[in-house]
Design an enzyme around this catalytic site. Structure first.
Site, mmCIF file in Angstrom:
data_model
loop_
_atom_site.group_PDB
_atom_site.id
_atom_site.type_symbol
_atom_site.label_atom_id
_atom_site.label_comp_id
_atom_site.label_asym_id
_atom_site.label_seq_id
_atom_site.Cartn_x
_atom_site.Cartn_y
_atom_site.Cartn_z
ATOM 1 N N HIS A 166 7.332 -2.139 -9.254
ATOM 2 C CA HIS A 166 6.833 -3.286 -8.479
ATOM 3 C C HIS A 166 5.305 -3.410 -8.622
ATOM 4 O O HIS A 166 4.796 -4.455 -9.033
ATOM 5 C CB HIS A 166 7.216 -3.118 -7.001
ATOM 6 C CG HIS A 166 6.714 -4.209 -6.109
ATOM 7 N ND1 HIS A 166 7.489 -5.278 -5.725
ATOM 8 C CD2 HIS A 166 5.497 -4.428 -5.545
ATOM 9 C CE1 HIS A 166 6.774 -6.094 -4.957
ATOM 10 N NE2 HIS A 166 5.561 -5.591 -4.830
ATOM 11 N N GLU A 167 4.611 -2.334 -8.291
ATOM 12 C CA GLU A 167 3.134 -2.390 -8.395
ATOM 13 C C GLU A 167 2.728 -2.558 -9.854
ATOM 14 O O GLU A 167 1.724 -3.206 -10.160
ATOM 15 C CB GLU A 167 2.497 -1.136 -7.792
ATOM 16 C CG GLU A 167 2.854 -0.847 -6.326
ATOM 17 C CD GLU A 167 2.606 -2.004 -5.366
ATOM 18 O OE1 GLU A 167 1.693 -2.813 -5.605
ATOM 19 O OE2 GLU A 167 3.365 -2.117 -4.363
ATOM 20 N N HIS B 48 2.465 -6.135 -10.584
ATOM 21 C CA HIS B 48 1.166 -6.686 -10.133
ATOM 22 C C HIS B 48 0.084 -6.344 -11.153
ATOM 23 O O HIS B 48 -0.763 -7.174 -11.497
ATOM 24 C CB HIS B 48 0.767 -6.084 -8.782
ATOM 25 C CG HIS B 48 1.537 -6.610 -7.603
ATOM 26 N ND1 HIS B 48 1.611 -7.942 -7.288
ATOM 27 C CD2 HIS B 48 2.258 -5.969 -6.641
ATOM 28 C CE1 HIS B 48 2.340 -8.109 -6.182
ATOM 29 N NE2 HIS B 48 2.747 -6.929 -5.783
ATOM 30 N N GLU C 179 3.650 -11.958 -6.112
ATOM 31 C CA GLU C 179 4.948 -11.336 -5.794
ATOM 32 C C GLU C 179 6.009 -11.748 -6.820
ATOM 33 O O GLU C 179 6.962 -11.011 -7.060
ATOM 34 C CB GLU C 179 5.396 -11.703 -4.383
ATOM 35 C CG GLU C 179 4.681 -10.907 -3.304
ATOM 36 C CD GLU C 179 4.888 -9.402 -3.408
ATOM 37 O OE1 GLU C 179 6.036 -8.951 -3.403
ATOM 38 O OE2 GLU C 179 3.885 -8.673 -3.509
HETATM 39 ZN ZN ZN Z 1 3.912 -6.643 -3.997
#
Ligand code: ZN
Length: 502
Positions: A267-268, A271, A297
């Site tokens: 997830h990170e 980003h 997101e």
């Molecule tokens: Zn996030």
């Protein structure tokens, strides 16, 4: 000083942007250090330093001469490029940001938030909503008032939404959530009656050192250059970006939960991939970095769920994950692992929710905060409304406010209008997937060998490289047409019907 030429005024803009970016680099670094490496009793000196740096930042952007060259540039707009105009727009916004709320109200609000944080933590621990309610009432009242300062022409909640997702309104969100609700709530009921998926093996003992190896492996699969991206540990995972050549992500390892850290790294990592692929030219300008919370997101959830929890990706990475844990996963097949990491189960806590039910948690918060800001829901009625919606949408009984309306930190921190971006991001990602597949015919085959080059290339071309040059909705439409929640609904129903054989 009087600005005689556009070049002079643009130089003033450039100088402000560079100073602003240097100051926020320094401040973010201190905050990042506090969350990752700083010993626990070091807050005092850090607070003082941050206070002084914030004052510098205030003086920098509140300086009256800024408005002079901004006005000059507005008079000469026909001589400016689209990029320059957007930089001016964003800079002007941050200059006006501080003057739009009267100083005394701003100070009073900051003090309120400071107290509210402590009261909320205690109330959450002690299941004591009535103790927090008077603070929440005041925070709601402030936000309704501030919404009028931000944009008096908009409905208050729209003005607040706009703070997090430029251009977003209830007119877009109402039908979006309505469509989600009418598809996901009945699907979830069917899942509840279906054969449950066993994920108990994910909670065996997985030594942290081995998990770290696995995390490094996933960083390599995501093709994240470790020369530009750090991976540290913190209580809650997050991403900090200083510029497109220095991004830091964090995770938290739990010995009895294999997927928590691994999926937070993906997830990170999503980003980070976004930030690292922003074009160099925007560094240290007002349009550096990802454009909005929703688009950000969309990238993190795209890699975490759409890629990371997909069948072909699991096929590619599971052998290596199993090799890290030969004892713990010896009896777990690739299919069992795939099903386990996708298990959908209605639950009480948003941050622990699975891919399918997550959007319902967000929807509940959207409905409630919209009413709080509109004044049609009294703070005192929040717990019972919260519990009613959890029963109606997720079919779960909320045992107490600790596991109910006190669970998130957003409202005590004054963030109203923030939640919808989480669900929007997932929906944006699903639409991007559909468009990307048209351009990458061998999408599945590539994914089955964890070759993400084309996927990252597509996102880089359509989303990442533009940093904050375009408004989020414009960026999104350029990439994949007007926003249509059907892509997300189709993606979720297709995936979970197959998974649960329904
Ligand atoms: Zn996030």
């Amino acid at each position: 000083m009087n600005y005689q030429t556009v070049t002079e005024a643009l130089n003033a803009l450039r100088l402000l942007e560079e100073k602003q970016s240097a100051l926020s680099h320094a401040m973010n670094m201190i905050v990042y250090d506090a969350a990752t490496a700083a010993p626990k009793n070091t807050a005092l000196g850090r607070g003082k330093t941050l206070g002084i740096l914030s004052e510098y930042m205030y003086e920098l952007i509140a300086a009256p001469e800024n408005m002079e060259w901004i006005a000059y540039l507005h008079e000469h707009e026909d001589e400016l490029t689209a990029e320059e105009k957007r930089r001016i727009e964003m800079t002007e916004k941050s200059c006006q940001q501080i003057s739009r709320i009267p100083q005394n109200e701003y100070t009073e609000y900051q003090m309120l938030l400071n107290d509210a944080q402590t009261v909320w933590e205690k109330a959450k621990n002690e299941n004591d909503f009535p103790a927090f309610a008077p603070y929440l009432e005041k925070i709601v009242a402030f936000n309704r008032k501030f919404a009028g300062y931000y944009n008096p022409a908009m409905a208050p909640y729209d003005a607040l939404l706009n703070e997090f997702e430029e251009g977003m309104t209830m007119d877009v969100l109402d039908p979006f959530f309505e469509k989600l609700r009418s598809a996901i709530v009945p699907l979830l009921e069917k899942i509840r009656l279906a054969e449950p998926i066993d994920d108990s093996f994910l909670h065996r003992s997985f030594p942290v050192e081995k998990q770290k190896q696995c995390a490094e492996y996933l960083m390599a699969v995501l093709q994240i250059d470790r020369g530009y991206c750090g991976l540290a540990e913190s209580e809650h995972p997050f991403t900090d970006n200083f510029n497109n050549k220095d991004v830091r992500i964090t995770t938290h390892f739990y010995e009895n939960n294999l997927t928590s850290a691994l999926y937070s790294v993906i997830h990170e990592g999503g980003h980070a991939i976004y930030e690292l692929a922003c074009d160099d030219r925007y560094n240290q300008t007002a349009i550096a970095g990802g454009v909005s919370m929703g688009i950000h997101e969309s990238q993190s959830r795209f890699f975490e769920n759409i890629i990371g929890r997909s069948e072909p990706f699991i096929h590619a990475v599971y052998p290596e994950i199993r090799a890290c844990f030969p004892e713990q996963l010896s009896d777990v097949s690739e299919e069992a692992f795939y099903r386990a990491v996708n298990r959908a189960e209605p639950s009480l806590i948003r941050t622990e929710a699975d891919e399918l039910t997550y959007c319902l948690h967000v929807m509940i918060r959207y409905e409630l905060e919209k009413k709080l800001i509109a004044g049609t829901l009294a703070v005192g009625d929040l717990p019972s409304e919260w519990n009613r919606l959890y029963r109606e949408y997720l079919g779960v009984e909320v045992p107490d406010d600790t596991h109910g309306c006190l669970q998130d930190t957003h409202w005590s921190g004054g963030s109203f209008g923030y939640f919808p971006s989480y669900a929007l991001g997932s929906a944006y990602g699903a639409q991007m997937l559909a468009f990307m597949k048209k351009d990458i015919p061998d999408f599945e085959e590539k994914l089955r060998v964890a070759d993400l080059a084309d996927i990252k290339g597509w996102l880089g071309e359509h989303i990442h490289r533009h940093a904050s040059l375009y408004q989020p909705s414009v960026l999104f439409e350029n990439a994949c047409g007007s926003f249509d929640p059907s892509y997300y609904v189709d993606y979720l129903t297709g995936k979970f019907k197959k998974l649960y054989h329904i």
